[in-house]
Motif scaffolding. Structure first.
Motif, PDB file in Angstrom:
ATOM      1  N   THR A 152      -1.116   3.566   7.210  1.00 43.61           N
ATOM      2  CA  THR A 152      -2.538   3.737   7.526  1.00 43.61           C
ATOM      3  C   THR A 152      -3.389   2.707   6.791  1.00 43.61           C
ATOM      4  OG1 THR A 152      -2.225   6.107   7.880  1.00 43.61           O
ATOM      5  CG2 THR A 152      -4.477   5.344   7.463  1.00 43.61           C
ATOM      6  N   ARG A 153      -3.182   2.586   5.457  1.00 44.60           N
ATOM      7  CA  ARG A 153      -3.997   1.645   4.684  1.00 44.60           C
ATOM      8  C   ARG A 153      -3.670   0.198   5.045  1.00 44.60           C
ATOM      9  NH1 ARG A 153      -3.083   5.493   0.549  1.00 44.60           N
ATOM     10  NH2 ARG A 153      -1.515   4.183  -0.485  1.00 44.60           N
ATOM     11  N   GLN A 177      -2.557   2.038  13.495  1.00 40.53           N
ATOM     12  CA  GLN A 177      -1.373   2.454  12.737  1.00 40.53           C
ATOM     13  C   GLN A 177      -0.108   2.305  13.578  1.00 40.53           C
ATOM     14  OE1 GLN A 177      -1.651   6.343  10.961  1.00 40.53           O
ATOM     15  NE2 GLN A 177       0.543   6.482  10.622  1.00 40.53           N
ATOM     16  N   HIS A 222       0.817  -1.220   0.000  1.00 41.25           N
ATOM     17  CA  HIS A 222       0.000   0.000   0.000  1.00 41.25           C
ATOM     18  C   HIS A 222       0.851   1.271   0.000  1.00 41.25           C
ATOM     19  CE1 HIS A 222      -3.879  -1.942   0.560  1.00 41.25           C
ATOM     20  NE2 HIS A 222      -3.390  -2.671   1.548  1.00 41.25           N
ATOM     21  N   SER A 257       1.816   2.606   2.592  1.00 40.96           N
ATOM     22  CA  SER A 257       1.130   3.399   3.611  1.00 40.96           C
ATOM     23  C   SER A 257       0.902   2.552   4.857  1.00 40.96           C
ATOM     24  CB  SER A 257      -0.217   3.900   3.078  1.00 40.96           C
ATOM     25  OG  SER A 257      -1.037   4.374   4.122  1.00 40.96           O
ATOM     26  N   GLU A 301      -5.523  -0.575   8.227  1.00 39.42           N
ATOM     27  CA  GLU A 301      -6.941  -0.800   7.977  1.00 39.42           C
ATOM     28  C   GLU A 301      -7.183  -2.202   7.418  1.00 39.42           C
ATOM     29  OE1 GLU A 301      -7.943   2.345   5.332  1.00 39.42           O
ATOM     30  OE2 GLU A 301      -8.048   3.880   6.906  1.00 39.42           O
ATOM     31  N   GLU A 302      -6.315  -2.636   6.517  1.00 38.68           N
ATOM     32  CA  GLU A 302      -6.463  -3.986   5.934  1.00 38.68           C
ATOM     33  C   GLU A 302      -6.309  -5.059   6.999  1.00 38.68           C
ATOM     34  OE1 GLU A 302      -3.595  -6.891   3.393  1.00 38.68           O
ATOM     35  OE2 GLU A 302      -4.062  -4.998   2.378  1.00 38.68           O
TER      36      GLU A 302
END
Length: 296
Positions: free
Chosen positions: A25-26, A35, A21, A23, A29-30
């Motif tokens: 953050t992403r 974070q 990602h 990232s 989320e996954e």
């Protein structure tokens, strides 16, 4: 005995998600974590490896050279684990998807017409058929079985002979009815000879087998697949050398003419090649048994 030198699998999974990602953050989320938890796991992996996997500038991250190297390895490894997991979940009682690596012309002309009967007998097995005629690698191609032409010397596989082939000379009616009809081996010098790019010595093999040593031959285009050669011959692109079982229909309907009666054994045979690692999966055993039964 020494155990495996492996970091935390959770840290590996998190690093791969962050790299994919680009990232935290992403990725968090996954993975359904915070974070900060994702960041801590990647930090722990870097400490274990004693290398930096990312450069961190303000809110931007970028893989280091070591990070790109490690990510490529982990991505392939996790893809294999995921594929194997799906494999086992879907393989109960023979169900799941059977992936077949198929020689394009052989598959189109010989195998595909027979597959409806297989599907009627085994509707629980889905079929995934891919064109496959290069170097055989079951893992990279993600196939269970393959049909190949050769001499049966594939490793890490179960190899079943399917059939040999006879090859013969064919041309279009237009060439036969033209200025230089093909009535003798000598008359071939007036026509371009279409070659098969993966069997570059087929014509030489045929001439040796019939005891002919022609001169002043004209070489036509070199084509990669038999279906291209068949279409080229039908269109009058040149004279072709083809396996009889692939062109029976074209000969019957008059698209192709056989100027000579000679049929010569080809320098190899067709084989069903089964991945040794997957040979005991129910769907693979079912298909192998069915296909060999087609030859009886």
């Amino acid at each position: 005995m020494r155990g495996r030198l492996l970091p935390s699998l959770n840290a590996i999974r998190t690093f791969e998600a962050v790299a994919r990602h680009n990232s935290f953050t992403r990725a968090a989320e996954e993975l359904n974590v915070t974070q900060s938890a994702a960041s801590r796991l990647v930090r722990s992996l870097e400490e274990y490896l004693q290398v930096s996997l990312f450069t961190r500038q303000s809110r931007r991250i970028e893989l280091t050279d070591q990070g790109r190297f490690y990510n490529a390895l982990l991505r392939d490894a996790l893809d294999l684990i995921e594929a194997g997991t799906v494999e086992l979940i879907s393989s109960k009682a023979g169900k799941g998807t059977l992936s077949i690596g198929m020689l394009p012309t052989f598959g189109t002309r010989w195998l595909l017409p027979r597959l409806p009967a297989f599907q009627e007998q085994h509707p629980e097995i889905a079929l995934n058929i891919v064109s496959s005629d290069g170097e055989l690698d079951f893992t990279k191609e993600r196939i269970d079985v393959a049909i190949r032409f050769g001499h049966g010397n594939w490793t890490d596989a179960i190899v079943d002979p399917l059939m040999s082939e006879e090859i013969q000379v064919v041309c279009s009616p237009r060439l036969m009815n033209g200025e230089h009809p093909i009535t003798s081996y000598e008359s071939l010098r007036h026509h371009r000879l279409i070659r098969h790019s993966t069997r570059p010595h087929s014509w030489e093999h045929w001439f040796r087998s019939v005891g002919v040593h022609p001169e002043d031959l004209q070489w036509g285009p070199s084509l990669e697949h038999f279906f291209m050669i068949i279409q080229g011959a039908v269109a009058g692109l040149g004279v072709a050398l083809l396996p009889t079982f692939l062109i029976e229909e074209d000969i019957r309907n008059g698209n192709l003419i056989t100027p000579f009666t000679d049929r010569i054994a080809g320098p190899g045979a067709y084989y069903l090649v089964t991945s040794a690692a997957k040979s005991e999966l129910p769907r693979v055993k079912i298909f192998r048994s069915w296909l060999l039964g087609q030859l009886a």
